[in-house]
Design a protein around this motif. Sequence first.
Motif, PDB file in Angstrom:
ATOM      1  N   ASP A 101       0.840  -1.187   0.000  1.00 57.81           N
ATOM      2  CA  ASP A 101       0.000   0.000   0.000  1.00 57.81           C
ATOM      3  C   ASP A 101       0.879   1.242   0.000  1.00 57.81           C
ATOM      4  O   ASP A 101       1.340   1.684   1.050  1.00 57.81           O
ATOM      5  CB  ASP A 101      -0.909  -0.033   1.235  1.00 57.81           C
ATOM      6  N   PHE A 104      -0.579   7.863  -1.516  1.00 62.03           N
ATOM      7  CA  PHE A 104      -1.077   8.647  -2.639  1.00 62.03           C
ATOM      8  C   PHE A 104      -0.088   9.761  -2.961  1.00 62.03           C
ATOM      9  O   PHE A 104       0.485  10.366  -2.049  1.00 62.03           O
ATOM     10  CB  PHE A 104      -2.448   9.235  -2.278  1.00 62.03           C
ATOM     11  N   PRO A 105       0.180  10.055  -4.219  1.00 61.62           N
ATOM     12  CA  PRO A 105      -0.507   9.584  -5.435  1.00 61.62           C
ATOM     13  C   PRO A 105       0.183   8.389  -6.106  1.00 61.62           C
ATOM     14  O   PRO A 105      -0.121   8.092  -7.263  1.00 61.62           O
ATOM     15  CB  PRO A 105      -0.419  10.814  -6.332  1.00 61.62           C
ATOM     16  N   LEU A 106       1.078   7.723  -5.413  1.00 65.19           N
ATOM     17  CA  LEU A 106       1.769   6.592  -6.013  1.00 65.19           C
ATOM     18  C   LEU A 106       0.837   5.400  -6.170  1.00 65.19           C
ATOM     19  O   LEU A 106      -0.048   5.166  -5.343  1.00 65.19           O
ATOM     20  CB  LEU A 106       2.973   6.187  -5.156  1.00 65.19           C
ATOM     21  N   LYS A 107       1.045   4.642  -7.212  1.00 70.35           N
ATOM     22  CA  LYS A 107       0.251   3.443  -7.463  1.00 70.35           C
ATOM     23  C   LYS A 107       0.737   2.310  -6.573  1.00 70.35           C
ATOM     24  O   LYS A 107       1.942   2.152  -6.352  1.00 70.35           O
ATOM     25  CB  LYS A 107       0.380   3.046  -8.941  1.00 70.35           C
ATOM     26  N   ASP A 108      -0.195   1.521  -6.028  1.00 67.89           N
ATOM     27  CA  ASP A 108       0.189   0.391  -5.188  1.00 67.89           C
ATOM     28  C   ASP A 108       0.985  -0.629  -5.997  1.00 67.89           C
ATOM     29  O   ASP A 108       0.834  -0.736  -7.217  1.00 67.89           O
ATOM     30  CB  ASP A 108      -1.047  -0.281  -4.589  1.00 67.89           C
ATOM     31  N   ARG A 109       1.835  -1.378  -5.293  1.00 64.97           N
ATOM     32  CA  ARG A 109       2.660  -2.405  -5.920  1.00 64.97           C
ATOM     33  C   ARG A 109       2.195  -3.788  -5.481  1.00 64.97           C
ATOM     34  O   ARG A 109       1.617  -3.948  -4.402  1.00 64.97           O
ATOM     35  CB  ARG A 109       4.119  -2.231  -5.517  1.00 64.97           C
ATOM     36  N   ASP A 141      -4.382  -2.729 -11.789  1.00 65.14           N
ATOM     37  CA  ASP A 141      -4.465  -1.713 -10.743  1.00 65.14           C
ATOM     38  C   ASP A 141      -3.152  -1.546  -9.991  1.00 65.14           C
ATOM     39  O   ASP A 141      -2.990  -0.585  -9.229  1.00 65.14           O
ATOM     40  CB  ASP A 141      -5.566  -2.072  -9.741  1.00 65.14           C
ATOM     41  N   TYR A 142      -2.218  -2.509 -10.174  1.00 64.49           N
ATOM     42  CA  TYR A 142      -0.957  -2.481  -9.442  1.00 64.49           C
ATOM     43  C   TYR A 142       0.232  -2.482 -10.395  1.00 64.49           C
ATOM     44  O   TYR A 142       0.142  -2.915 -11.539  1.00 64.49           O
ATOM     45  CB  TYR A 142      -0.835  -3.705  -8.530  1.00 64.49           C
ATOM     46  N   VAL A 143       1.362  -2.020  -9.869  1.00 72.73           N
ATOM     47  CA  VAL A 143       2.634  -2.138 -10.569  1.00 72.73           C
ATOM     48  C   VAL A 143       3.323  -3.386 -10.035  1.00 72.73           C
ATOM     49  O   VAL A 143       3.543  -3.496  -8.826  1.00 72.73           O
ATOM     50  CB  VAL A 143       3.530  -0.895 -10.345  1.00 72.73           C
ATOM     51  N   GLY A 174       8.331   1.903 -11.974  1.00 74.41           N
ATOM     52  CA  GLY A 174       7.509   3.092 -12.159  1.00 74.41           C
ATOM     53  C   GLY A 174       8.287   4.383 -11.961  1.00 74.41           C
ATOM     54  O   GLY A 174       9.498   4.389 -11.735  1.00 74.41           O
TER      55      GLY A 174
END
Length: 214
Positions: A101, A104-109, A141-143, A174
């Motif tokens: 988790d 924000f604003p980073l995308k979850d991994r 939805d994840y990296v 990312g």
Amino acid sequence: MKKVILMACAVAMLATVQAKPADHAKLSINKNNIKVWTIQNSQNPVFLYKAETTYDTALEKAVSLILDVDHAVQWVPYMGSIKVLSRDDKKGEFLLYMVLDFPFPLKDRDLVVQGKMIKDAQGIITIKNKAVDKGYAKNPDYVRLTHYEGDWTFQKLAHNKIKVSTYGYANPEGSIPLTFVNMFVQQQPYQMLQKMKMELGKPSGIPALPEALR
């Protein structure tokens, strides 16, 4: 018994690759009985790390905490979710899927972790982990993290006195500023070992370890 390996990184996104002699190790944090070294590897701008501390507890209790996957999200920093894909307690092998988790604003991994539990002749327990690019479908939805290696080491020093070490490296993938990533590398293991101390201080029994560690 839903116990298997919780990687240390998993633990966020990090764990270990041994530094070469030419790599520069810096003691970045030394407080509250926790030391964190960051290691600059010439082949990668992202720091590796090593962190260690001592706890007044039984070796089995500390190892069991790390192996308690169901409980991990309650104390491991940035752990969103974790599930056991497979495990073999006799061989000491496991496969995990975890979601990290990120703020924000980073995308979850997310990542799939393959691990091995080992106990040597001196009674030192090591949990080795590495990311694998298979075993669980990718989620848009994840990296997906695929470059991660790490381990935990547990050594008994005396009765109810142990040394715990964790090492790590991960490529967060990312577009994340390098300064942010390297700050994270320093702070995450420190926060994790602090939270681990709090968990170990709670009254509880000492569960039996997997067969591979007995």
